[in-house]
Design a protein around this motif. Sequence first.
Motif: not given
Length: 141
Positions: A8, A24, A59, A141
């Motif tokens: 992260s 992400t 991330r 996530r």
Amino acid sequence: MSKRSHRSVPAPGAGAGAERPTVTVCRGCCCGTPKIPGLDHAAQLRDLRKALGGSATVRVTDCLDACERADVVVIQPSATGRRAGGRPVWLGLVNDRDATVDIAAWVANGGPGVTDPPAVLDLYAFSPSRRVRAEFDEQGR
């Protein structure tokens, strides 16, 4: 099943946490590797982080197990967006600079549940398998 690890890296100006969308970026197996030629993956990630500034958490993760759609980006709504009905949006084959610009603009304007994505992102959208979605959600996530 793929072996996944999670790194992260918050966007600059982190601190708003769940009040910001989370982007992400897959960078394992096929995504972000020379298996997908003609794209400077490091520059793409750098451009995305720069364009988002403090408006989202960015991330990087290893394989999301959606390899048929290499260069996967998942946009998760902020807490506000989730309360408004926003759900994670999975985008695949995000391998051109214009797509990165469109993603950054949408997320900077609030992302899922807050504002509609640019119509061009429909070309990249896909639904991963239930197993992959469940694992993604389970791991926070």
